[in-house]
Design a protein around this motif. Structure first.
Motif, mmCIF file in Angstrom:
data_model
loop_
_atom_site.group_PDB
_atom_site.id
_atom_site.type_symbol
_atom_site.label_atom_id
_atom_site.label_comp_id
_atom_site.label_asym_id
_atom_site.label_seq_id
_atom_site.Cartn_x
_atom_site.Cartn_y
_atom_site.Cartn_z
ATOM 1 N N GLU A 188 0.766 -1.056 0.012
ATOM 2 C CA GLU A 188 0.090 0.045 -0.054
ATOM 3 C C GLU A 188 0.920 1.370 -0.061
ATOM 4 O O GLU A 188 1.635 1.540 0.940
ATOM 5 C CB GLU A 188 -0.670 -0.200 1.259
ATOM 6 N N ASP A 246 1.562 5.235 0.216
ATOM 7 C CA ASP A 246 0.963 6.384 1.418
ATOM 8 C C ASP A 246 0.798 7.241 0.311
ATOM 9 O O ASP A 246 1.484 8.492 0.853
ATOM 10 C CB ASP A 246 1.989 6.438 2.445
ATOM 11 N N THR A 247 0.044 7.655 -0.657
ATOM 12 C CA THR A 247 -0.309 8.853 -1.305
ATOM 13 C C THR A 247 -1.527 8.698 -1.794
ATOM 14 O O THR A 247 -2.351 7.628 -1.627
ATOM 15 C CB THR A 247 0.876 8.665 -2.807
#
Length: 278
Positions: A272, A274-275
């Motif tokens: 995943e 983080d944006t």
């Protein structure tokens, strides 16, 4: 364990990293694996790993490894590679488009704003990445059509529509995935599948060297290259893989669907970012 005895596979960019992990796991499943890269006797960029070593590991695991020196940005090299496979095998069951030159000359500008990026980084990502995948795919199709189980798997990276942190990187990886989808569209009526897989944060030789140089431990959330290899083995051994043609799958998701683990017995989830989505 999936049995791929009799399967003829080609893994591009297999001197080290994800490509090596995929080749070794295919060998463990019993496949004949052609492994390509520029590193034959010595590693490149100060990193370990050659196609010769990878081929030997494939054979040690129970498959048949065939090392082929190939620069995938040189058309004559690529054409000679497929001529060799045609002469010796008469078909190809699996092409893994993994070659990637986008990390060469990696430095602090990798995540810089696009107007501060060197232009040759774009060239490397597209010439030794997207174009190399297209070149191998187009030459592979006649051999894949001679197989009863023709499959193309491309390795990418990302997390849905989230920004990958660098314009050249984001655009090139998106192009790899679009190429997988577009080729799937044209190949579907011919019975050849095309699937894209997204590894997570992988403990490649480059990643390990980067953290060691910074005096930092390798993050716990990383997984081994073998985890990606096991995803490819699962896809290659799935008689219903055509139903996945045109799809993009995270390795962590495939692990749960096919019930395989990393080499340490863990089952890391899908990566995943983080944006925000673009």
């Amino acid at each position: 364990m999936t049995d791929l005895s009799g399967t003829v596979a080609l893994v591009t960019g297999a001197s080290r990293g994800v490509g090596r992990g995929i080749a070794i796991e295919l060998g463990t499943a019993g496949a004949t694996v052609y492994v390509t890269g520029r590193s034959v006797a010595d590693g490149t960029e100060g990193l370990p790993g050659t196609v010769t070593e990878t081929a030997e590991l494939v054979t040690e695991r129970g498959g048949e490894g065939v090392a082929v020196r190939c620069d995938h940005t040189v058309d004559a090299d690529v054409e000679a590679l497929f001529d060799r496979i045609e002469r010796r095998q008469g078909r190809l069951d699996l092409l893994v488009n993994n070659v990637w030159g986008g990390y060469e000359a990696y430095d602090e500008t990798f995540d810089a704003p696009f107007w501060e990026q060197p232009l040759d980084r774009w060239d490397a990502m597209f010439d030794a990445g997207v174009r190399a995948h297209f070149s191998a795919s187009r030459l592979a199709v006649p051999l894949l059509l001679a197989s009863d189980t023709g499959l193309i798997v491309a390795t990418s990276s990302g997390d849905g529509e989230k920004y990958r942190g660098s314009v050249p990187y984001d655009v090139s990886k998106t192009a790899v995935e679009r190429l997988g989808k577009a080729t799937a569209h044209e190949l579907r009526e011919h019975g050849v599948a095309s699937v894209v897989v997204q590894p997570g944060f992988t403990r490649t030789e480059r990643v390990v060297a980067t953290f060691e140089a910074a005096g930092e431990p390798v993050p716990e959330e990383t997984h081994s290259p073998a985890y990606v290899g096991r995803a490819v083995v699962a896809l290659a051994g799935d008689p219903a893989v055509m139903e996945r043609s045109g799809d993009v799958h995270a390795v962590g998701d495939l692990a749960r669907e096919y019930d395989f683990t990393d080499s340490d017995g863990s089952q890391p989830p899908a990566f995943e970012l983080d944006t925000e989505p673009l």
